[in-house]
Design a protein around this motif. Structure first.
Motif, PDB file in Angstrom:
ATOM      1  N   LYS A 164       4.659  -1.174   6.271  1.00  0.00           N
ATOM      2  CA  LYS A 164       6.118  -2.866   5.649  1.00  0.00           C
ATOM      3  C   LYS A 164       5.161  -3.526   6.975  1.00  0.00           C
ATOM      4  N   GLU A 165       4.724  -3.038   7.992  1.00  0.00           N
ATOM      5  CA  GLU A 165       4.820  -3.816   8.792  1.00  0.00           C
ATOM      6  C   GLU A 165       3.315  -4.444   9.495  1.00  0.00           C
ATOM      7  N   THR A 166       1.984  -3.929   8.818  1.00  0.00           N
ATOM      8  CA  THR A 166       0.734  -4.412   9.050  1.00  0.00           C
ATOM      9  C   THR A 166       0.101  -5.467   9.307  1.00  0.00           C
ATOM     10  N   ASN A 167      -0.448  -5.826  10.885  1.00  0.00           N
ATOM     11  CA  ASN A 167      -1.011  -6.931  10.823  1.00  0.00           C
ATOM     12  C   ASN A 167      -2.418  -6.620  10.805  1.00  0.00           C
ATOM     13  N   PHE A 221       3.145   5.360  27.412  1.00  0.00           N
ATOM     14  CA  PHE A 221       3.391   4.099  27.171  1.00  0.00           C
ATOM     15  C   PHE A 221       3.676   3.124  25.880  1.00  0.00           C
ATOM     16  N   GLY A 222       3.815   4.438  25.084  1.00  0.00           N
ATOM     17  CA  GLY A 222       4.252   4.209  23.464  1.00  0.00           C
ATOM     18  C   GLY A 222       2.984   3.174  22.823  1.00  0.00           C
ATOM     19  N   ILE A 223       1.227   3.472  23.108  1.00  0.00           N
ATOM     20  CA  ILE A 223       1.000   2.408  22.721  1.00  0.00           C
ATOM     21  C   ILE A 223      -0.364   4.005  22.791  1.00  0.00           C
ATOM     22  N   SER A 224      -0.954   3.641  21.146  1.00  0.00           N
ATOM     23  CA  SER A 224      -1.295   4.767  20.718  1.00  0.00           C
ATOM     24  C   SER A 224      -2.487   4.371  19.523  1.00  0.00           C
ATOM     25  N   VAL A 233     -11.934 -13.608  14.801  1.00  0.00           N
ATOM     26  CA  VAL A 233     -12.427 -14.668  13.362  1.00  0.00           C
ATOM     27  C   VAL A 233     -11.376 -14.974  12.539  1.00  0.00           C
ATOM     28  N   ARG A 234     -10.563 -14.228  12.384  1.00  0.00           N
ATOM     29  CA  ARG A 234      -9.389 -14.560  11.727  1.00  0.00           C
ATOM     30  C   ARG A 234      -8.122 -13.298  12.032  1.00  0.00           C
ATOM     31  N   SER A 235      -7.022 -13.615  11.666  1.00  0.00           N
ATOM     32  CA  SER A 235      -5.801 -12.240  11.562  1.00  0.00           C
ATOM     33  C   SER A 235      -5.182 -12.736  10.777  1.00  0.00           C
ATOM     34  N   GLY A 236      -4.498 -11.776  10.346  1.00  0.00           N
ATOM     35  CA  GLY A 236      -3.973 -12.071   9.379  1.00  0.00           C
ATOM     36  C   GLY A 236      -2.354 -10.812   9.236  1.00  0.00           C
ATOM     37  N   TYR A 237      -1.209 -11.065   8.002  1.00  0.00           N
ATOM     38  CA  TYR A 237      -0.801 -10.104   8.023  1.00  0.00           C
ATOM     39  C   TYR A 237      -0.834  -9.342   6.074  1.00  0.00           C
ATOM     40  N   ILE A 238      -0.749  -7.834   6.092  1.00  0.00           N
ATOM     41  CA  ILE A 238      -1.501  -7.408   4.893  1.00  0.00           C
ATOM     42  C   ILE A 238      -0.408  -7.196   4.316  1.00  0.00           C
ATOM     43  N   GLN A 239      -0.065  -7.918   2.500  1.00  0.00           N
ATOM     44  CA  GLN A 239       1.012  -8.199   1.964  1.00  0.00           C
ATOM     45  C   GLN A 239       0.917  -6.142   1.148  1.00  0.00           C
ATOM     46  N   HIS A 240       1.748  -5.879   0.984  1.00  0.00           N
ATOM     47  CA  HIS A 240       1.329  -4.829   0.535  1.00  0.00           C
ATOM     48  C   HIS A 240       1.644  -4.361  -1.180  1.00  0.00           C
ATOM     49  N   ILE A 248      -2.806  -3.195  12.589  1.00  0.00           N
ATOM     50  CA  ILE A 248      -2.237  -2.948  13.786  1.00  0.00           C
ATOM     51  C   ILE A 248      -1.135  -2.488  13.738  1.00  0.00           C
ATOM     52  N   GLU A 249       0.002  -1.499  13.721  1.00  0.00           N
ATOM     53  CA  GLU A 249       1.404  -1.153  12.608  1.00  0.00           C
ATOM     54  C   GLU A 249       2.399  -0.774  13.897  1.00  0.00           C
ATOM     55  N   ASN A 250       3.314  -1.869  13.763  1.00  0.00           N
ATOM     56  CA  ASN A 250       4.266  -1.490  15.490  1.00  0.00           C
ATOM     57  C   ASN A 250       3.212  -1.634  16.433  1.00  0.00           C
ATOM     58  N   ILE A 251       3.474  -0.789  17.372  1.00  0.00           N
ATOM     59  CA  ILE A 251       2.519  -0.420  18.474  1.00  0.00           C
ATOM     60  C   ILE A 251       1.172  -0.155  18.819  1.00  0.00           C
ATOM     61  N   GLN A 252       0.955   0.399  17.501  1.00  0.00           N
ATOM     62  CA  GLN A 252      -0.093   1.692  16.687  1.00  0.00           C
ATOM     63  C   GLN A 252      -1.369   0.796  16.422  1.00  0.00           C
ATOM     64  N   SER A 253      -2.257   0.805  16.692  1.00  0.00           N
ATOM     65  CA  SER A 253      -3.541   0.698  15.871  1.00  0.00           C
ATOM     66  C   SER A 253      -4.982   1.369  15.834  1.00  0.00           C
ATOM     67  N   VAL A 254      -6.064   1.235  14.879  1.00  0.00           N
ATOM     68  CA  VAL A 254      -6.546   1.977  14.402  1.00  0.00           C
ATOM     69  C   VAL A 254      -8.055   0.536  14.121  1.00  0.00           C
ATOM     70  N   ASN A 255      -9.220   0.638  15.034  1.00  0.00           N
ATOM     71  CA  ASN A 255     -10.763  -0.076  14.012  1.00  0.00           C
ATOM     72  C   ASN A 255     -11.190   0.971  13.749  1.00  0.00           C
ATOM     73  N   TYR A 256     -12.323  -0.184  12.376  1.00  0.00           N
ATOM     74  CA  TYR A 256     -12.788   0.191  11.359  1.00  0.00           C
ATOM     75  C   TYR A 256     -13.764  -1.145  11.949  1.00  0.00           C
ATOM     76  N   LYS A 257     -15.156  -0.321  11.888  1.00  0.00           N
ATOM     77  CA  LYS A 257     -16.567  -1.537  11.806  1.00  0.00           C
ATOM     78  C   LYS A 257     -17.339  -2.062  10.347  1.00  0.00           C
ATOM     79  N   PHE A 258     -17.186  -3.507   9.333  1.00  0.00           N
ATOM     80  CA  PHE A 258     -17.615  -3.356   9.128  1.00  0.00           C
ATOM     81  C   PHE A 258     -18.767  -4.467   8.852  1.00  0.00           C
TER      82      PHE A 258
END
Length: 115
Positions: A58-61, A28-31, A72-79, A102-112
């Motif tokens: 260039k489109e990473t949130n 479904f385009g989500i990976s 807690v917070r969200s934003g846009y990454i300035q590359h 989040i890039e386009n419709i893909q995402s990855v998670n990291y714990k910190f």
């Protein structure tokens, strides 16, 4: 892939048929993004950390969620041309957090950890 299952019971010879469709994870385009392309450091940190990648889109949130799943917070990454960016989330309580990139419709998670 499709499979047909026939369900039967002993009560009054009841039977039913249904079709179960199985799809690949990204049908479904989500990976998920490849977790190995990002380096998040330092971890633990004090509310300031860096994200490094070979090819940042260039489109990473980003989203930062606490252990309860609250945003807690969200934003846009300035590359930058260095393929590295710093996120300063300011004052935040000590604890374990989830960074979602989040890039386009893909995402990855990291714990910190913030200490």
């Amino acid at each position: 892939m499709s499979f047909v299952f026939i369900i039967t019971t002993n009560e009054e010879s009841w039977s039913d048929t249904f079709v179960l469709h199985l799809y690949p994870k990204d049908a479904f385009g989500i990976s998920e993004l490849d977790k190995d392309i990002y380096i998040i450091y330092p971890n633990p940190n004090e509310g300031v950390f860096n994200i490094r990648a070979e090819n940042l889109s260039k489109e990473t949130n980003y989203q930062i969620l606490n252990a309860a799943g609250k945003l807690v917070r969200s934003g846009y990454i300035q590359h930058s041309s260095f393929n590295e960016t710093q996120i300063n989330i300011g004052y935040i309580e000590n604890g374990i957090y989830l960074l979602r990139l989040i890039e386009n419709i893909q995402s990855v998670n990291y714990k910190f950890i913030v200490r």
